[in-house]
Write a protein that holds these residues in place. Structure first.
Motif, PDB file in Angstrom:
ATOM      1  N   PHE A  95       0.858  -1.192   0.000  1.00 13.63           N
ATOM      2  CA  PHE A  95       0.000   0.000   0.000  1.00 13.63           C
ATOM      3  C   PHE A  95       0.889   1.235   0.000  1.00 13.63           C
ATOM      4  N   ARG A  96       0.625   2.145  -0.941  1.00 12.70           N
ATOM      5  CA  ARG A  96       1.412   3.374  -1.012  1.00 12.70           C
ATOM      6  C   ARG A  96       0.571   4.628  -0.809  1.00 12.70           C
ATOM      7  N   ARG A  97      -0.624   4.656  -1.378  1.00 11.37           N
ATOM      8  CA  ARG A  97      -1.462   5.846  -1.250  1.00 11.37           C
ATOM      9  C   ARG A  97      -2.921   5.435  -1.118  1.00 11.37           C
ATOM     10  N   PRO A  98      -3.711   6.212  -0.322  1.00  7.73           N
ATOM     11  CA  PRO A  98      -5.141   5.890  -0.190  1.00  7.73           C
ATOM     12  C   PRO A  98      -5.847   5.920  -1.543  1.00  7.73           C
ATOM     13  N   HIS A  99      -6.844   5.070  -1.648  1.00 13.09           N
ATOM     14  CA  HIS A  99      -7.728   5.004  -2.820  1.00 13.09           C
ATOM     15  C   HIS A  99      -7.016   4.512  -4.074  1.00 13.09           C
ATOM     16  N   GLU A 100      -5.866   3.882  -3.904  1.00 12.79           N
ATOM     17  CA  GLU A 100      -5.156   3.294  -5.038  1.00 12.79           C
ATOM     18  C   GLU A 100      -4.982   1.796  -4.796  1.00 12.79           C
ATOM     19  N   PRO A 101      -4.978   0.994  -5.864  1.00 11.40           N
ATOM     20  CA  PRO A 101      -4.803  -0.457  -5.687  1.00 11.40           C
ATOM     21  C   PRO A 101      -3.454  -0.780  -5.045  1.00 11.40           C
ATOM     22  N   LEU A 102      -3.417  -1.883  -4.315  1.00 14.13           N
ATOM     23  CA  LEU A 102      -2.140  -2.386  -3.825  1.00 14.13           C
ATOM     24  C   LEU A 102      -1.326  -2.907  -5.005  1.00 14.13           C
ATOM     25  N   THR A 103      -0.025  -2.820  -4.889  1.00  9.86           N
ATOM     26  CA  THR A 103       0.869  -3.297  -5.945  1.00  9.86           C
ATOM     27  C   THR A 103       1.692  -4.472  -5.433  1.00  9.86           C
ATOM     28  N   ILE A 104       1.883  -5.468  -6.281  1.00  2.00           N
ATOM     29  CA  ILE A 104       2.696  -6.625  -5.915  1.00  2.00           C
ATOM     30  C   ILE A 104       4.145  -6.286  -6.229  1.00  2.00           C
ATOM     31  N   GLU A 105       4.977  -6.258  -5.185  1.00  2.00           N
ATOM     32  CA  GLU A 105       6.353  -5.806  -5.333  1.00  2.00           C
ATOM     33  C   GLU A 105       7.312  -6.778  -4.653  1.00  2.00           C
ATOM     34  N   SER A 106       8.567  -6.724  -5.083  1.00  2.00           N
ATOM     35  CA  SER A 106       9.626  -7.499  -4.454  1.00  2.00           C
ATOM     36  C   SER A 106      10.272  -6.645  -3.373  1.00  2.00           C
ATOM     37  N   ILE A 107      10.264  -7.142  -2.137  1.00  2.00           N
ATOM     38  CA  ILE A 107      10.850  -6.405  -1.018  1.00  2.00           C
ATOM     39  C   ILE A 107      11.741  -7.344  -0.220  1.00  2.00           C
ATOM     40  N   ASP A 108      12.471  -6.787   0.726  1.00  2.00           N
ATOM     41  CA  ASP A 108      13.386  -7.565   1.564  1.00  2.00           C
ATOM     42  C   ASP A 108      12.810  -7.751   2.958  1.00  2.00           C
TER      43      ASP A 108
ATOM     44  N   VAL B 150      -8.615 -11.831   4.279  1.00  2.00           N
ATOM     45  CA  VAL B 150      -8.692 -10.426   3.872  1.00  2.00           C
ATOM     46  C   VAL B 150      -9.737  -9.757   4.755  1.00  2.00           C
ATOM     47  N   CYS B 151      -9.268  -8.844   5.594  1.00  2.00           N
ATOM     48  CA  CYS B 151     -10.102  -8.258   6.646  1.00  2.00           C
ATOM     49  C   CYS B 151     -10.457  -6.809   6.321  1.00  2.00           C
ATOM     50  N   HIS B 152     -11.588  -6.369   6.852  1.00  2.00           N
ATOM     51  CA  HIS B 152     -12.067  -5.013   6.597  1.00  2.00           C
ATOM     52  C   HIS B 152     -11.123  -3.951   7.144  1.00  2.00           C
ATOM     53  N   SER B 153     -10.372  -4.274   8.186  1.00  2.00           N
ATOM     54  CA  SER B 153      -9.449  -3.288   8.751  1.00  2.00           C
ATOM     55  C   SER B 153      -8.392  -2.862   7.741  1.00  2.00           C
ATOM     56  N   ASP B 154      -7.985  -3.792   6.867  1.00  2.14           N
ATOM     57  CA  ASP B 154      -7.036  -3.447   5.812  1.00  2.14           C
ATOM     58  C   ASP B 154      -7.684  -2.502   4.802  1.00  2.14           C
ATOM     59  N   LEU B 155      -8.950  -2.767   4.489  1.00  2.00           N
ATOM     60  CA  LEU B 155      -9.669  -1.905   3.551  1.00  2.00           C
ATOM     61  C   LEU B 155      -9.822  -0.497   4.115  1.00  2.00           C
ATOM     62  N   HIS B 156      -9.970  -0.373   5.447  1.00  5.99           N
ATOM     63  CA  HIS B 156     -10.040   0.959   6.058  1.00  5.99           C
ATOM     64  C   HIS B 156      -8.788   1.769   5.720  1.00  5.99           C
ATOM     65  N   VAL B 157      -7.639   1.131   5.730  1.00  2.41           N
ATOM     66  CA  VAL B 157      -6.389   1.828   5.405  1.00  2.41           C
ATOM     67  C   VAL B 157      -6.412   2.264   3.938  1.00  2.41           C
ATOM     68  N   VAL B 158      -6.785   1.345   3.067  1.00  2.86           N
ATOM     69  CA  VAL B 158      -6.814   1.651   1.635  1.00  2.86           C
ATOM     70  C   VAL B 158      -7.747   2.827   1.356  1.00  2.86           C
TER      71      VAL B 158
END
Length: 365
Positions: A8-21, A39-47
């Motif tokens: 998640f990077r910014r509100p109201h934008e889709p999550l992106t699948i990325e390679s991280i460490d 997949v819980c509603h609390s995550d959607l609150h953040v989005v």
């Protein structure tokens, strides 16, 4: 170690699948290979920008995960490599006032996250990422404090067990632990998503004689009936307060639960109470939400309270609720409406908003 995660990077934008460490486990930390996450509603609150969570860095969301321990850091005593575990955001320190008083779900010790001066658990090209709720289960691995996991029997299906880490723990616990429900009492549940359906099940397990499910989606109401509701009210078609009172002979219910995080539903729950009834707010409301109701709407000696993660002691409760599942008393298979992979996360959010699912579960190879 490199891994794939939904970021998640910014509100109201889709999550992106990325390679991280993901870092190696430090003292009292465990590295868990994620097998499944709800997949819980609390995550959607953040989005949707409705969370208090700081947005100064990217976030790996997800907090309802289960998997297999791959490695442990120094001084870990509760699990070892190869153990099957469920993660829980109610990580505890064991020594603060709340923990010592028997309320580890309200821990204020802050032990289970790394300090700001320590290397980040998650990063990308030197940029630190936030691990949502200290879990971050929308990723191939979770790096967790040992007090954020509980070992479970390896024969239990991890895609079902994951649900008990948050939604089921919250809902069943709200009924069995927070509310004070007694066998033979009456219940209304406002909102029949994953948490609401778990409240219905907790009320059934606890011996409620009447369980009224309230929602705007007929599909969710049908599911509520399958897991234990005795009556259903579509609040898009009928006034739910009048309907609850009619179904209880005018008395109202002994226990009303709000399971969405909506101020209007909180008011309806309060207005549905019987004399000496209890309204338990389980949903997470927006930070600036106001709850108002007419004084005469609340009956004599009623109580309005909140429930934090089902008042859990998760090291005891998660294995106990999974025993209920084994015994056929807790219906987890029926809670999984849709399955997918990590790349399906945005579709899972869409289906949640549309009321198409109780719970979506994402699994990892």
């Amino acid at each position: 170690m490199r891994m794939q995660a939904a970021v998640f990077r910014r509100p109201h934008e889709p999550l992106t699948i990325e390679s991280i460490d993901v870092d190696a486990p430090a003292r009292r930390e465990v590295l868990v290979r994620t097998v499944a996450t709800g997949v819980c509603h609390s995550d959607l609150h953040v989005v949707e920008g409705q969370s208090r969570h700081a947005l100064d860095r990217p976030i790996v969301l997800g907090h309802e995960g289960a998997g297999v321990v791959e490695a442990v850091g120094a001084d870990v005593t509760t699990v070892r490599a190869g153990d099957h575990v469920v993660a829980c955001l109610s990580g505890f320190c064991g020594s603060c006032a709340q923990c010592l008083a028997g309320h580890p779900n309200l821990c204020v010790g802050g032990l289970v996250t790394r300090s700001a001066s320590a290397p980040p658990r998650l990063s990308q090209e030197g940029m630190a990422f936030t691990q949502f709720a200290g879990i971050g289960s929308y990723a191939e691995r979770m790096l967790l404090h040992e007090n954020s996991v509980v070992r479970i029997d390896p024969d239990l299906p991890l895609d079902r067990a994951a649900l008990v880490g948050c939604g089921v723990l919250t809902g069943v616990g709200a009924a069995l632990r927070s509310s004070g429900l007694e066998a033979g009492q009456t219940v209304a549940v406002f909102g029949c998503g994953g948490v609401g359906l778990s409240i219905v099940q907790g009320a059934r397990i606890g011996g409620a004689r009447q369980i009224i499910a309230v929602d705007v989606f007929d599909g969710k109401l049908e599911m509520a009936r399958r897991v234990g509701a005795t009556h259903a009210v579509n609040s898009a078609q009928d006034d739910p307060v009048k309907a609850v009172r009619a179904l209880t002979g005018g008395a109202g219910v002994d226990h009303a639960f709000e399971a969405v995080g909506n101020a209007a539903l909180v008011r309806q729950a309060i207005e549905s109470l019987a004399i000496r009834g209890t309204a338990t707010i389980v949903g997470v409301l927006p930070p600036d939400a106001m709850i108002e109701f007419p004084w005469m709407a609340i009956r004599p000696e009623c109580r309005v309270q909140t429930s934090r993660m089902g008042s859990n002691r998760f090291r005891l409760d998660i294995p106990r609720y999974l025993d209920f599942y084994r015994q056929g008393r807790l219906m987890l298979d029926e809670m999984v409406s849709r399955r997918g992979k990590l790349g399906d996360i945005n579709e899972a959010f869409r289906a949640m908003k549309a009321g198409e699912v109780a719970r979506s579960v994402l699994t990892f190879n």
